[in-house]
Design an enzyme around this catalytic site. Structure first.
Site, short mmCIF file in Angstrom:
data_model
loop_
_atom_site.label_atom_id
_atom_site.label_comp_id
_atom_site.label_asym_id
_atom_site.label_seq_id
_atom_site.Cartn_x
_atom_site.Cartn_y
_atom_site.Cartn_z
N ARG A 233 -14.62 9.06 1.79
CA ARG A 233 -14.69 7.20 0.88
C ARG A 233 -14.15 7.00 2.38
O ARG A 233 -14.47 6.39 3.31
CB ARG A 233 -12.73 7.60 1.22
N CYS B 283 -5.77 10.57 0.83
CA CYS B 283 -5.79 11.61 0.03
C CYS B 283 -7.68 11.95 -0.03
O CYS B 283 -8.28 11.59 -0.19
CB CYS B 283 -5.43 11.23 -1.59
N ASP C 60 -7.39 5.99 -10.87
CA ASP C 60 -6.08 6.55 -10.57
C ASP C 60 -5.18 7.12 -11.07
O ASP C 60 -4.09 7.91 -11.48
CB ASP C 60 -5.07 5.61 -9.81
N LYS D 102 2.12 -0.08 -5.80
CA LYS D 102 1.92 1.07 -3.95
C LYS D 102 1.07 0.12 -3.23
O LYS D 102 0.43 -0.23 -2.34
CB LYS D 102 1.41 2.44 -4.33
N ASN D 103 -0.45 -0.09 -3.89
CA ASN D 103 -1.50 -0.63 -3.52
C ASN D 103 -1.65 -1.80 -3.02
O ASN D 103 -2.64 -2.69 -2.68
CB ASN D 103 -2.88 0.21 -4.46
N ARG E 96 4.65 9.94 -1.10
CA ARG E 96 3.61 8.76 -0.88
C ARG E 96 3.40 7.01 -1.69
O ARG E 96 3.71 6.50 -1.81
CB ARG E 96 2.34 9.31 -0.50
N1 EPU Z 1 -17.02 3.05 -1.41
C1 EPU Z 1 -17.51 2.44 -0.20
N2 EPU Z 1 -17.83 2.18 0.98
C2 EPU Z 1 -16.94 1.60 0.83
C3 EPU Z 1 -15.47 1.20 0.60
C4 EPU Z 1 -16.05 1.97 -0.69
O1 EPU Z 1 -19.24 3.78 -0.23
O2 EPU Z 1 -16.85 0.91 2.04
C5 EPU Z 1 -17.18 3.35 -2.13
C6 EPU Z 1 -15.85 4.43 -2.50
O3 EPU Z 1 -16.69 5.83 -2.14
C7 EPU Z 1 -15.62 5.03 -4.05
C8 EPU Z 1 -16.07 3.00 -4.30
O4 EPU Z 1 -16.84 2.73 -3.49
O5 EPU Z 1 -16.14 5.40 -4.62
C9 EPU Z 1 -14.37 2.75 -4.48
O6 EPU Z 1 -13.40 2.41 -3.61
P1 EPU Z 1 -12.59 1.18 -3.03
O7 EPU Z 1 -13.18 0.87 -1.91
O8 EPU Z 1 -12.70 0.86 -4.04
O9 EPU Z 1 -11.93 2.71 -3.32
P2 EPU Z 1 -10.28 2.49 -1.98
O10 EPU Z 1 -9.98 0.34 -1.91
O11 EPU Z 1 -10.24 2.77 -0.66
C10 EPU Z 1 -8.19 1.71 -3.73
C11 EPU Z 1 -6.86 2.14 -4.09
C12 EPU Z 1 -7.25 4.12 -4.20
C13 EPU Z 1 -8.04 3.78 -5.56
C14 EPU Z 1 -8.94 3.37 -5.85
C15 EPU Z 1 -10.21 2.50 -6.64
C16 EPU Z 1 -5.84 1.72 -1.88
C17 EPU Z 1 -5.08 1.84 -0.78
N3 EPU Z 1 -6.28 3.14 -2.48
O12 EPU Z 1 -8.84 3.07 -2.55
O13 EPU Z 1 -6.00 4.80 -4.80
O14 EPU Z 1 -8.29 5.51 -5.92
O15 EPU Z 1 -8.89 1.56 -5.05
O16 EPU Z 1 -10.01 1.96 -7.90
O17 EPU Z 1 -5.32 0.71 -2.60
C18 EPU Z 1 -4.15 6.19 -5.47
O18 EPU Z 1 -3.50 4.76 -5.31
O19 EPU Z 1 -3.87 7.53 -5.33
C19 EPU Z 1 -5.91 5.93 -4.68
C20 EPU Z 1 -6.24 6.81 -3.99
#
Ligand code: EPU
Length: 422
Positions: free
Chosen positions: A124, A119, A307, A24-25, A398
């Site tokens: 975030r 979610c 996750d 998915k991701n 989802r």
């Molecule tokens: N963060 C910041 N600023 C940013 C971006 C992230 O402070 O601009 C922080 C976040 O708040 C968090 C950490 O950095 O504490 C890591 O966040 P990351 O950006 O890595 O998460 P994401 O890219 O938004 C993806 C997955 C999530 C998964 C996370 C961590 C997707 C669409 N989502 O989110 O997946 O939990 O990486 O591995 O790829 C799920 O599949 O259920 C899901 C939530």
């Protein structure tokens, strides 16, 4: 009004094989990235059959991009793409719509889009994405709930991320592929999905090196073109089924996985006492007679995936001592705890962590607050005594392909039911 719930009668022993779908991701980044092909068709093979894929297709259609989905194969033709504002509810229904920003900026040098949702697992922010776009020369503003991004020209830059972020790393690989000159990304995320997106972009004509390491170099290119790409298996879906097998499996096989992506989970399950045999693209497992308590701490890849933190929790109720879960990525990702309490799970939350005490779960009516909380409740239902009813199953759909069917094939007593609100 009627709505769908998932019901599970717990206690069955599960056996046989389950086949893991595409990640998915990865999919949610590959689809937006495909809009950068100014010429030719991008064919994505092995996509998961989940609602996030349909939402992203529909966003591409809004930009006059043709999409054709046949089972797990998606054809995308963006030859005639037109830049349109996307400030709509579709954008807000998933987090990954932030990849549309990077892709539209690279292709059109302009993007107007609603704020990404996703979610509810705590704050975030997307400050690292914005910092990256600005470093590449874009002007980013946020007005009336929509983001406006614009650049006369994107220029390569050196970007050092303040936090390690999967989304920001991928978004910068996408945007910088359409910039002039070289971009160097430091302190990046190393998740397998990042490598998958880099490999799609490279086969579309991009020049990205170092994905999967701490530093990524991107040489911008004039134009990207069509290609065919097979997506990697979903390590979170695989992990979810491995946890199911650890809790209730006998002669139980999870297929179409990349075992090296699963190492942190495999070693944690072994510490619990689960016997696991690893093959080229599968694991076989059988639940142990007794489980030892463990400590789980979420970390960026290759550490234990955030996750899988919620799906792992039900298994820890089965241990013969107190286990601890510490969440370092999303310290507020604990909305499943109240629901587990309704099922008689004894669990205490402290800031950013939870203690899990040995408990016999009982079936109850529970509510999925988000995707992985939904997976946690499904696993809880499989091991609980009696019937569990899970509400808000749209969260689960989802992210998990045919989860009810896959569990039925393994022998679970699980079904969907329409219920009326009155
Ligand atoms: N963060 C910041 N600023 C940013 C971006 C992230 O402070 O601009 C922080 C976040 O708040 C968090 C950490 O950095 O504490 C890591 O966040 P990351 O950006 O890595 O998460 P994401 O890219 O938004 C993806 C997955 C999530 C998964 C996370 C961590 C997707 C669409 N989502 O989110 O997946 O939990 O990486 O591995 O790829 C799920 O599949 O259920 C899901 C939530």
């Amino acid at each position: 009004m009627s709505r769908e719930v998932i019901k599970i009668r717990g206690g069955s022993t599960l056996s046989g094989e389950v086949e893991i779908s595409g990640a998915k991701n990865s999919a949610v980044a590959l689809i937006p990235a495909s809009l950068m092909a100014a010429e030719g068709e991008v064919v994505l093979e092995g996509l998961p059959e989940i609602s996030d894929v349909n939402t992203l297709m529909s966003l591409l259609n809004d930009l006059n991009i043709r999409t054709e989905l046949d089972g797990t194969v998606l054809k995308i033709n963006a030859d005639k793409a037109e830049n349109m504002p996307l400030p709509n509810t579709k954008v807000q229904s998933l987090r990954a719509s932030y990849y549309m920003m990077g892709a539209m900026l690279a292709r059109f040098k302009k993007c107007v889009i609603g704020l990404p949702g996703g979610c509810p697992i705590g704050p975030r922010p997307i400050d690292q994405h914005i910092k990256g776009f600005e470093a590449l020369g874009a002007k980013v503003t946020n007005e009336h709930g929509a983001m406006y991004l614009e650049a006369e020209e994107l220029k390569g830059a050196k970007i050092f991320f303040d936090v390690v972020s999967v989304g920001a790393t991928i978004n910068m690989m996408i945007a910088a592929s359409g910039a002039k000159g070289q971009t160097i990304l430091e302190n990046v995320a190393k998740e397998p999905e990042i490598v998958d997106v880099a490999s799609l972009l490279n086969s579309m004509g991009a020049d990205i090196r170092g994905a999967g390491t701490d530093s990524i170099k991107i040489n911008g290119v004039e134009k990207l073109h069509g290609t065919t790409h097979s997506i990697i298996p979903d390590r979170i879906e695989a992990g979810t089924y491995m946890i199911v097998g650890a809790a209730a499996g006998e002669d139980y096989t999870v297929r179409n996985i990349i075992p090296t992506h699963m190492e942190s989970l495999i070693s944690k399950l072994q510490e619990l006492g689960v016997r696991i045999e690893t093959g080229d693209d599968f694991v076989k497992m059988t639940k142990p007679a007794k489980y030892s308590p463990v400590s789980v701490k979420t970390q960026v890849y290759p550490g234990f995936a955030t996750d899988l933190q919620q799906p792992m929790t039900p298994l820890l109720f089965m241990a013969n001592g107190v286990s601890k879960v510490t969440e370092t990525i999303y310290p507020a990702r604990f909305r499943h705890i109240d629901e587990l309490s309704r099922m008689d799970g004894k669990i205490e939350q402290k800031s950013g962590s939870a203690l899990i005490f040995p408990s016999n779960l009982k079936g109850a009516d529970v509510y999925a607050s988000d995707l992985r909380a939904g997976a946690c409740l499904l696993i809880s239902g499989l091991i609980a005594e009696g019937v569990t009813t899970i509400h808000n199953v749209n969260h689960i759909d989802r992210g998990y392909t045919d989860i009810v069917k896959k569990l039925q094939t393994l022998g679970a007593d699980i079904w969907r039911e329409e219920i009326s609100d009155h």
